[in-house]
Scaffold this motif. Structure first.
Motif, mmCIF file in Angstrom:
data_model
loop_
_atom_site.group_PDB
_atom_site.id
_atom_site.type_symbol
_atom_site.label_atom_id
_atom_site.label_comp_id
_atom_site.label_asym_id
_atom_site.label_seq_id
_atom_site.Cartn_x
_atom_site.Cartn_y
_atom_site.Cartn_z
ATOM 1 N N TYR A 240 44.534 66.103 51.257
ATOM 2 C CA TYR A 240 44.796 66.092 49.814
ATOM 3 C C TYR A 240 45.572 67.292 49.293
ATOM 4 N N VAL A 241 45.715 68.343 50.101
ATOM 5 C CA VAL A 241 46.457 69.503 49.610
ATOM 6 C C VAL A 241 47.923 69.168 49.368
ATOM 7 N N GLY A 242 48.475 68.203 50.101
ATOM 8 C CA GLY A 242 49.863 67.810 49.895
ATOM 9 C C GLY A 242 50.106 67.265 48.498
ATOM 10 N N PHE A 243 49.123 66.508 47.967
ATOM 11 C CA PHE A 243 49.259 65.990 46.607
ATOM 12 C C PHE A 243 49.291 67.132 45.595
ATOM 13 N N VAL A 244 48.512 68.175 45.847
ATOM 14 C CA VAL A 244 48.496 69.336 44.958
ATOM 15 C C VAL A 244 49.840 70.048 44.988
ATOM 16 N N LEU A 245 50.387 70.208 46.181
ATOM 17 C CA LEU A 245 51.624 70.964 46.320
ATOM 18 C C LEU A 245 52.847 70.192 45.799
ATOM 19 N N MET A 246 52.788 68.873 45.771
ATOM 20 C CA MET A 246 53.925 68.101 45.282
ATOM 21 C C MET A 246 53.865 67.859 43.772
ATOM 22 N N ARG A 247 52.765 68.313 43.163
ATOM 23 C CA ARG A 247 52.656 68.219 41.712
ATOM 24 C C ARG A 247 53.116 69.538 41.075
ATOM 25 N N PRO A 248 53.484 69.511 39.780
ATOM 26 C CA PRO A 248 53.750 70.777 39.082
ATOM 27 C C PRO A 248 52.495 71.655 39.113
ATOM 28 N N PRO A 249 52.604 72.987 39.163
ATOM 29 C CA PRO A 249 53.844 73.756 39.026
ATOM 30 C C PRO A 249 54.625 73.935 40.328
ATOM 31 N N ASN A 250 54.066 73.546 41.469
ATOM 32 C CA ASN A 250 54.769 73.764 42.733
ATOM 33 C C ASN A 250 55.885 72.737 42.940
ATOM 34 N N ALA A 251 55.554 71.441 42.754
ATOM 35 C CA ALA A 251 56.523 70.350 42.812
ATOM 36 C C ALA A 251 57.418 70.432 44.048
ATOM 37 N N LEU A 300 40.867 81.032 48.695
ATOM 38 C CA LEU A 300 42.273 81.278 48.337
ATOM 39 C C LEU A 300 42.962 80.004 47.860
ATOM 40 N N LEU A 301 42.495 78.846 48.302
ATOM 41 C CA LEU A 301 43.103 77.592 47.867
ATOM 42 C C LEU A 301 42.936 77.339 46.376
ATOM 43 N N LEU A 302 41.995 78.015 45.763
ATOM 44 C CA LEU A 302 41.742 77.807 44.336
ATOM 45 C C LEU A 302 42.577 78.712 43.436
ATOM 46 N N VAL A 303 43.258 79.690 44.023
ATOM 47 C CA VAL A 303 44.107 80.589 43.247
ATOM 48 C C VAL A 303 45.416 79.862 42.912
ATOM 49 N N PRO A 304 45.816 79.812 41.643
ATOM 50 C CA PRO A 304 47.027 79.048 41.252
ATOM 51 C C PRO A 304 48.322 79.753 41.630
ATOM 52 N N SER A 305 48.541 79.904 42.912
ATOM 53 C CA SER A 305 49.743 80.560 43.428
ATOM 54 C C SER A 305 50.114 79.900 44.744
ATOM 55 N N LEU A 306 51.389 79.564 44.918
ATOM 56 C CA LEU A 306 51.829 78.924 46.161
ATOM 57 C C LEU A 306 51.553 79.820 47.354
ATOM 58 N N PHE A 307 51.796 81.114 47.216
ATOM 59 C CA PHE A 307 51.533 82.047 48.312
ATOM 60 C C PHE A 307 50.052 82.037 48.692
ATOM 61 N N SER A 308 49.179 82.027 47.682
ATOM 62 C CA SER A 308 47.740 82.027 47.950
ATOM 63 C C SER A 308 47.309 80.736 48.642
ATOM 64 N N VAL A 309 47.858 79.598 48.190
ATOM 65 C CA VAL A 309 47.499 78.322 48.800
ATOM 66 C C VAL A 309 47.949 78.280 50.265
ATOM 67 N N ILE A 310 49.142 78.769 50.533
ATOM 68 C CA ILE A 310 49.642 78.792 51.912
ATOM 69 C C ILE A 310 48.787 79.714 52.777
ATOM 70 N N ALA A 311 48.422 80.879 52.230
ATOM 71 C CA ALA A 311 47.540 81.792 52.972
ATOM 72 C C ALA A 311 46.188 81.140 53.236
ATOM 73 N N GLY A 312 45.670 80.429 52.233
ATOM 74 C CA GLY A 312 44.388 79.748 52.401
ATOM 75 C C GLY A 312 44.458 78.660 53.457
ATOM 76 N N MET A 313 45.536 77.869 53.442
ATOM 77 C CA MET A 313 45.723 76.831 54.462
ATOM 78 C C MET A 313 45.794 77.437 55.857
ATOM 79 N N THR A 314 46.458 78.583 55.963
ATOM 80 C CA THR A 314 46.568 79.260 57.259
ATOM 81 C C THR A 314 45.198 79.657 57.792
ATOM 82 N N LEU A 315 44.374 80.238 56.928
ATOM 83 C CA LEU A 315 43.043 80.677 57.356
ATOM 84 C C LEU A 315 42.129 79.498 57.671
ATOM 85 N N VAL A 316 42.237 78.433 56.902
ATOM 86 C CA VAL A 316 41.425 77.244 57.195
ATOM 87 C C VAL A 316 41.816 76.667 58.554
ATOM 88 N N GLY A 317 43.124 76.622 58.833
ATOM 89 C CA GLY A 317 43.575 76.137 60.132
ATOM 90 C C GLY A 317 43.085 76.998 61.272
#
Length: 397
Positions: A240-251, A300-317
């Motif tokens: 489901y993170v892909g749906f978040v990233l393809m929506r605004p503000p990241n789009a 980190l996935l909850l922080v409204p920043s693309l950098f934070s979300v990417i960092a969070g995805m990295t750590l979860v992986g």
């Protein structure tokens, strides 16, 4: 596989050569590349089939249902199979539903084909895991870590490729490319693996015996539960993170979303260390600390920043793949008797967790939003971390 053909005294050596590890990893990659690649194109598939994220997420992850069923069956009958032929045929047959996904007329057919994919993927996966556990002796942990590393690569390269190919020919037609990878896997197994001598099939009255024997072991039951929770959380995030990233503000565009999955690259470096770390610290600390890293990533996935979300995805992986390598190796080392049945039960639990994660987290995501979905994953991985404390090195000796 080359390590199987080595003289007995060499086959007991604690290390694997780079060539052997690479071969194991490539087989893992080609076996499961179809499983998670679809997640990179879920937003496009949701538009094609005109459904909500939870519905396409559940349909795409329906493959885990087939994997759970197949893992159980293969765990019992694998000893009676000539594994080289069985693994090769599983990958060959896998190419059929993969190719047909390009022409699925509706979501129901799509889901059925995904279940069918899961049946063949798990057959190849379970047989290979049992093969490694039985033939690699004290190198089991390293061999399984190499195999899981290949699975990590399938997540990274599969998603990148799916997004790129979909941007060129469309999401549906990208499945034809993955059918070709299935055929490549079948060819590699045919060339690389060595035959085993099948054992007589157990009497029908004792068909359930191997499962019951392994389920009677509390240490294995704990590990099965950990596996369930690991994939529950992993699927919950990356479906489901892909749906978040393809929506605004990241789009993000489809191609950009594919590049985001480079977050799995660090996991390809850390996962092979699971065997070494487990031997030095024990499986309990290794599993719990790695899941603690994943929990930090969820925050980190909850922080409204693309950098934070990417960092969070990295750590979860990093955290979930490392814990999966630890748990998979632990099952192979502590199981007594029917190792294939133990591997099958673990994989069945693991993939049931994936299907449950797709369903439960999808409901939370559609009904209450991304924070609720992350909270659900956090609860699952936190429980897995607590259970991980109970894994004991002495059980693996």
């Amino acid at each position: 596989m080359p390590d199987i053909a080595l003289p007995a005294r060499i086959a007991q050596a604690p290390g694997l050569s780079l060539r052997q590890s690479l071969l194991i990893a490539v087989i893992g990659f080609l076996t499961l590349v179809d499983l998670f690649a679809t997640q990179a194109i879920l937003p496009s598939l949701a538009q094609i089939y005109a459904v909500a994220p939870a519905k396409i997420g559940l349909a795409a992850n329906a493959s885990t249902l087939g994997m759970a069923v197949s893992g159980l069956l293969m765990g019992v009958v694998s000893g009676a199979l000539e594994r080289k032929r069985a693994i090769g045929l599983s990958l060959l047959f896998l190419s059929v539903p993969t190719a047909l996904l390009a022409f699925a007329p509706n979501l129901a057919v799509f889901a059925i084909l995904r279940v069918t994919q899961g049946l063949f993927m798990a057959a190849a996966f379970t047989l290979t895991l049992a093969h490694l556990a039985e033939r690699c002796a004290v190198r089991t942990t390293n061999a399984l870590a190499a195999y899981v590393t290949g699975v990590v690569a399938s997540n990274l390269v599969g998603r990148l490729t799916a997004a790129y190919v979909a941007s060129l020919v469309g999401a549906e037609q990208s499945f034809l490319f993955f059918a070709l990878l299935n055929l490549a896997g079948a060819a590699l197994v045919t060339v690389a693996l060595h035959r085993n001598a099948p054992e007589p099939m157990a009497r029908i009255g004792r068909f359930w015996g191997p499962w019951l024997e392994q389920l009677a072991d509390p240490a294995l039951r704990r590990t099965f539960a950990i596996g369930f929770l690991i994939l529950f959380g992993f699927i919950g995030v990356f479906t489901y993170v892909g749906f978040v990233l393809m929506r605004p503000p990241n789009a993000l565009s489809m191609t950009a979303l594919g590049l985001v999955f480079l977050v799995f690259l660090p996991s390809m470096i850390t996962t092979p260390l699971a065997g070494t770390v487990t031997r030095s610290t024990g499986p309990g600390p290794a599993c719990t600390v790695s899941l603690g890293i994943a929990l930090l990533g969820l925050v980190l996935l909850l922080v409204p920043s693309l950098f934070s979300v990417i960092a969070g995805m990295t750590l979860v992986g990093i955290g979930t793949f490392f814990a999966q390598a630890v748990a998979t190796g632990h099952v192979g080392r502590i199981a007594q008797g029917h190792k294939a049945a133990a591997s099958g039960l673990y994989l069945s639990s693991y993939y049931c967790g994936g299907l449950a994660g797709a369903a439960v987290i999808g409901i939370l995501f559609d009904g209450y939003g991304w924070p609720a979905a992350v909270a659900g994953v956090f609860a699952a991985l936190a429980l897995a971390a607590v259970l991980g404390l109970g894994l004991r090195q002495k059980e693996a000796q």
